[in-house]
Design an enzyme around this catalytic site. Structure first.
Site, PDB file in Angstrom:
ATOM      1  N   GLY A   1       7.435   1.430  -1.710  1.00  0.00           N
ATOM      2  CA  GLY A   1       6.628   2.642  -1.655  1.00  0.00           C
ATOM      3  C   GLY A   1       7.384   3.813  -1.062  1.00  0.00           C
ATOM      4  O   GLY A   1       7.326   4.936  -1.579  1.00  0.00           O
TER       5      GLY A   1
ATOM      6  N   VAL B   1       0.304  -2.528  -0.916  1.00  0.00           N
ATOM      7  CA  VAL B   1       1.448  -1.812  -1.485  1.00  0.00           C
ATOM      8  C   VAL B   1       2.674  -2.114  -0.631  1.00  0.00           C
ATOM      9  O   VAL B   1       2.625  -1.995   0.593  1.00  0.00           O
ATOM     10  CB  VAL B   1       1.173  -0.289  -1.465  1.00  0.00           C
ATOM     11  CG1 VAL B   1       2.367   0.487  -1.981  1.00  0.00           C
ATOM     12  CG2 VAL B   1      -0.077   0.032  -2.268  1.00  0.00           C
ATOM     13  N   CYS B   2       3.773  -2.497  -1.276  1.00  0.00           N
ATOM     14  CA  CYS B   2       5.001  -2.810  -0.524  1.00  0.00           C
ATOM     15  C   CYS B   2       5.538  -1.555   0.160  1.00  0.00           C
ATOM     16  O   CYS B   2       5.744  -0.524  -0.482  1.00  0.00           O
ATOM     17  CB  CYS B   2       6.065  -3.376  -1.448  1.00  0.00           C
ATOM     18  SG  CYS B   2       7.651  -3.591  -0.608  1.00  0.00           S
ATOM     19  N   VAL B   3       5.790  -1.675   1.457  1.00  0.00           N
ATOM     20  CA  VAL B   3       6.207  -0.508   2.242  1.00  0.00           C
ATOM     21  C   VAL B   3       7.575   0.002   1.807  1.00  0.00           C
ATOM     22  O   VAL B   3       7.765   1.221   1.640  1.00  0.00           O
ATOM     23  CB  VAL B   3       6.165  -0.818   3.768  1.00  0.00           C
ATOM     24  CG1 VAL B   3       7.066  -1.975   4.151  1.00  0.00           C
ATOM     25  CG2 VAL B   3       6.535   0.414   4.575  1.00  0.00           C
TER      26      VAL B   3
END
Lengths: 119, 140
Positions: free
Chosen positions: A82, A77-79
């Site tokens: 997110g 998941v892209c930080v």
């Protein structure tokens, strides 16, 4: 063949994540490799463990997590995407991890094909 | 959680970033630029393409004050700078192209002079070949 998967939409408004899930499952069953699925844009919502669909509907968050556990798929998941949408370690579903966009570029570099699912 | 390690040592690919959405109204335009910038850290070739309403992203003079959105158009200056660095520095093996699809530009009454950065204007048919020749296409 080695496929990288990019998912750009969340689990309900669009069908993109469903299609990506079915593609990933089919590719694995045919003997292909899917080492990494990357969740970007609203796609990060696929990792929200607080998601609670009705009992007669599919639960994509769990489906992805189960697939990852069973087939050893790296769900990233892209930080940044997110954080904006409130997907953090506190509510991250099993089977997912949070990391940077470099993980998407790496999947593009390291796979034979990068498949994008979204609008 | 099975962290996968890719062997990317010495890998050089061409990424095409398709920007097809208007700059505001959806988040795609802003977030795809973040991917473009990250790809520079990996020294990959990139076609940064603007088509359909995406051509509006490059228009100079964005003013977002009245809609309360972040004006991200300064990012295009950073992208142009990365491109110029790569073009000028022999040690950087990275070819970046900023491309506007001719038909989309003309259909919206825009010309090259309207854009914030220098672009290549390329017709759809030729653009199809560029996309075909790239290794990864990432859209937004």
């Amino acid at each position: 063949m080695k496929f990288g998967i990019l998912i750009n939409e969340g689990p309900f408004t669009h069908q993109a994540s469903d299609t990506a899930y079915h593609f990933t499952k089919a590719a694995l069953e045919k003997g292909h490799d899917v080492p990494r699925v990357f969740f970007y844009y609203d796609g990060v919502n696929n990792a929200n463990k607080l998601s609670e669909p009705q009992a007669d509907d599919r639960n994509l968050v769990k489906l992805w997590g189960d697939l990852a556990a069973e087939k050893n798929v790296d769900l990233v998941v892209c930080v940044a995407a997110g954080m904006r949408r409130g997907i953090k370690d506190e509510n991250l579903a099993d089977g997912f991890r949070i990391s940077g966009l470099g993980q998407l570029v790496e999947a593009g570099m390291g796979c034979d094909r990068l498949m994008m699912f979204g609008d | 959680m099975a962290e996968y390690e890719f062997d990317t040592e010495g890998v050089k690919k061409t990424f095409t970033f398709m920007n097809r959405k208007a700059p505001y109204g959806t988040v795609y335009a802003l977030e795809v630029l973040e991917t473009v910038l990250i790809s520079a850290a990996f020294e990959q070739h990139a076609n940064i393409v603007f088509a359909d309403d995406g051509v509006y992203q490059l228009k100079a003079g964005h003013d977002t004050a009245d809609i309360g959105m972040k004006n991200f158009s300064p990012t295009f200056g950073i992208i142009e700078m990365e491109k110029e660095d790569a073009d000028e520095d022999e040690d950087i093996d990275m070819n970046w192209r900023i491309i506007v699809e001719k038909e989309s530009m003309e259909a919206r009454g825009l010309t090259e002079d309207d854009f914030k950065v220098d672009v290549e204007v390329i017709a759809a048919a030729e653009l199809a070949d560029i996309i075909d020749a790239s290794d990864c296409v990432i859209g937004g």
